[in-house]
Design a protein around this motif. Sequence first.
Motif, PDB file in Angstrom:
ATOM      1  N   THR A   1      -1.722 -13.658   5.957  1.00  0.00           N
ATOM      2  CA  THR A   1      -1.798 -12.319   6.268  1.00  0.00           C
ATOM      3  C   THR A   1      -0.479 -12.046   6.580  1.00  0.00           C
ATOM      4  O   THR A   1       0.330 -12.870   7.046  1.00  0.00           O
ATOM      5  CB  THR A   1      -2.395 -11.963   7.833  1.00  0.00           C
TER       6      THR A   1
ATOM      7  N   GLU B   1     -10.072 -14.315  14.309  1.00  0.00           N
ATOM      8  CA  GLU B   1      -9.853 -15.065  12.697  1.00  0.00           C
ATOM      9  C   GLU B   1     -10.584 -14.387  11.673  1.00  0.00           C
ATOM     10  O   GLU B   1     -10.019 -13.903  10.721  1.00  0.00           O
ATOM     11  CB  GLU B   1     -10.419 -16.495  12.938  1.00  0.00           C
ATOM     12  N   ALA B   2     -11.657 -13.445  12.073  1.00  0.00           N
ATOM     13  CA  ALA B   2     -12.310 -12.761  10.988  1.00  0.00           C
ATOM     14  C   ALA B   2     -11.561 -11.626  10.745  1.00  0.00           C
ATOM     15  O   ALA B   2     -11.379 -10.988   9.670  1.00  0.00           O
ATOM     16  CB  ALA B   2     -13.756 -12.485  11.679  1.00  0.00           C
TER      17      ALA B   2
ATOM     18  N   ALA C   1      -5.887  -9.886   5.659  1.00  0.00           N
ATOM     19  CA  ALA C   1      -5.181 -10.540   4.621  1.00  0.00           C
ATOM     20  C   ALA C   1      -5.801 -10.207   3.060  1.00  0.00           C
ATOM     21  O   ALA C   1      -5.300  -9.847   2.080  1.00  0.00           O
ATOM     22  CB  ALA C   1      -5.222 -12.205   4.675  1.00  0.00           C
ATOM     23  N   ASP C   2      -7.128  -9.995   3.227  1.00  0.00           N
ATOM     24  CA  ASP C   2      -7.842  -9.573   1.940  1.00  0.00           C
ATOM     25  C   ASP C   2      -7.623  -8.144   1.501  1.00  0.00           C
ATOM     26  O   ASP C   2      -7.752  -7.888   0.475  1.00  0.00           O
ATOM     27  CB  ASP C   2      -9.603  -9.675   2.443  1.00  0.00           C
TER      28      ASP C   2
ATOM     29  N   ALA D   1      -3.471 -18.509  12.793  1.00  0.00           N
ATOM     30  CA  ALA D   1      -4.602 -17.681  11.832  1.00  0.00           C
ATOM     31  C   ALA D   1      -4.062 -16.963  11.033  1.00  0.00           C
ATOM     32  O   ALA D   1      -4.613 -16.899   9.574  1.00  0.00           O
ATOM     33  CB  ALA D   1      -5.587 -17.016  13.043  1.00  0.00           C
ATOM     34  N   LEU D   2      -3.099 -16.051  11.146  1.00  0.00           N
ATOM     35  CA  LEU D   2      -2.433 -15.202  10.264  1.00  0.00           C
ATOM     36  C   LEU D   2      -1.759 -16.015   9.239  1.00  0.00           C
ATOM     37  O   LEU D   2      -2.261 -15.794   7.945  1.00  0.00           O
ATOM     38  CB  LEU D   2      -1.391 -14.392  10.962  1.00  0.00           C
TER      39      LEU D   2
ATOM     40  N   ALA E   1      -2.662 -18.984   8.286  1.00  0.00           N
ATOM     41  CA  ALA E   1      -3.802 -19.643   7.704  1.00  0.00           C
ATOM     42  C   ALA E   1      -4.467 -18.861   6.341  1.00  0.00           C
ATOM     43  O   ALA E   1      -4.751 -19.202   5.442  1.00  0.00           O
ATOM     44  CB  ALA E   1      -4.956 -20.350   8.676  1.00  0.00           C
ATOM     45  N   HIS E   2      -4.664 -17.624   6.692  1.00  0.00           N
ATOM     46  CA  HIS E   2      -5.291 -16.597   5.760  1.00  0.00           C
ATOM     47  C   HIS E   2      -4.166 -15.849   4.904  1.00  0.00           C
ATOM     48  O   HIS E   2      -4.583 -14.998   4.195  1.00  0.00           O
ATOM     49  CB  HIS E   2      -5.851 -15.628   6.615  1.00  0.00           C
TER      50      HIS E   2
ATOM     51  N   ALA F   1      -8.168 -11.384  11.074  1.00  0.00           N
ATOM     52  CA  ALA F   1      -7.197 -11.850  10.055  1.00  0.00           C
ATOM     53  C   ALA F   1      -7.195 -12.140   8.913  1.00  0.00           C
ATOM     54  O   ALA F   1      -6.403 -11.753   7.976  1.00  0.00           O
ATOM     55  CB  ALA F   1      -6.475 -13.120  10.724  1.00  0.00           C
ATOM     56  N   LYS F   2      -8.508 -12.702   8.762  1.00  0.00           N
ATOM     57  CA  LYS F   2      -9.009 -12.744   7.128  1.00  0.00           C
ATOM     58  C   LYS F   2      -9.118 -11.413   6.674  1.00  0.00           C
ATOM     59  O   LYS F   2      -8.800 -11.316   5.242  1.00  0.00           O
ATOM     60  CB  LYS F   2     -10.310 -13.482   7.028  1.00  0.00           C
ATOM     61  N   ALA F   3      -9.714 -10.501   7.284  1.00  0.00           N
ATOM     62  CA  ALA F   3     -10.094  -9.413   6.667  1.00  0.00           C
ATOM     63  C   ALA F   3      -8.771  -8.478   6.231  1.00  0.00           C
ATOM     64  O   ALA F   3      -8.639  -7.678   5.457  1.00  0.00           O
ATOM     65  CB  ALA F   3     -10.891  -8.455   7.710  1.00  0.00           C
TER      66      ALA F   3
END
Length: 405
Positions: free
Chosen positions: A311, A272-273, A279-280, A305-306, A308-309, A275-277
Amino acid sequence: MAKGDRIWTNARLATLDPEKAGLGVVEQGALAVRGDRILFAGSRDDLPADIADGAETIDAGGRWVTPGLVDCHTHLVHAGNRAREFQMRLAGASYEEIARAGGGIVSSVTNVREASEDELVTETLPRLDALIAEGATTVEVKSGYGLSVADEVKMLRAARRLGTERAVAITTSYLGAHAVPADYKGRNGEFIADVVLPGLSAAAEEGLVDAVDGFCEGIAFSPDEIAKVFDAAVALGLPVKLHADQLSNLHGGALAARYGALSADHLEYLDEAGAKAMADAGTVAVILPGAFYFIRETKKPPVEALRAHGTAIALATDNNPGTSPLTSLLLTMNMAATFFGLTVEECIAGITREGARALGRLADIGTLEAGKRADFCLWDIDDPAELVYRIGFNPLHARVYGGAF
């Protein structure tokens, strides 16, 4: 306002405009083209008279129109095939047994090294033609089976030539850090210093490189080793992308994000980290269901997860001789929906708008919007879901590339 050369009317447009919901549908649409550019894409009632005046009008017959399809991850240029290796696996042979028999990536490297540039082009064209026949207008092609300076450059020259042999846009990715050849076994650092980096410089000097790729995995290269390649790419002003987190979690997605990569691809073990990175950083997640299917993988990419963030998710064939001998973007969509639960909208966006984003080309292709290249497809379907639903059926009515049939 410029006049159009051609106007398609009586069309149902799936514009993929990111400012609109879903597929950006416009019923009773019109699409006006001048040269190789879209002048107008929208409701027929809103078409300016200045554009329509004197233009050739083409009745789309109520057909659906989408952007041209984008295959954003392929190893299309290769020589030979690994059907015999596939047969051995079905008979119970292990990876080690196949390798001892000359199979695996070693066989692809041997075949590419023995092939001339002309032979590579000739052998690749039927695979490219299969993609074009289903509506592909942009195809990414990687090196990675030469694993010597001369042979990596040869592969990229062959890739560039594909775009002169066919009416299709070819983008190239230098994948020198794909695997370590037998003569460098256990000496990854030396291989990067002796081959990968000099090969990158040579290919870039010839203008053969649009992006730089790598394979970050336990059986390939570590994050630190990939970072050296990416640093060289950055120094040359080239964008990067990465085969990441396919077989294990080496935090390749996060590494790609740290370099502002265009994409990170495969991603079955992405956390998940990561995926968030991504997306950011605006790094696209490229999902490759053909490889998942062919190697009988069970670990699925973390689609939730993709989502949710936020991505972005693209799809591609990953055409290659060893793990995804797939030349159908339509089947790729069905696999992504069936295996991973992607929606119809996500699948179609994945091989148009998001595929373009994964190549850094969204400003020019991937949606039906004024100013973009006139790359689009007309389909004999009643509903866009048919593009994802059907298996082994090609409903393409016409493919327009740069405004021309």
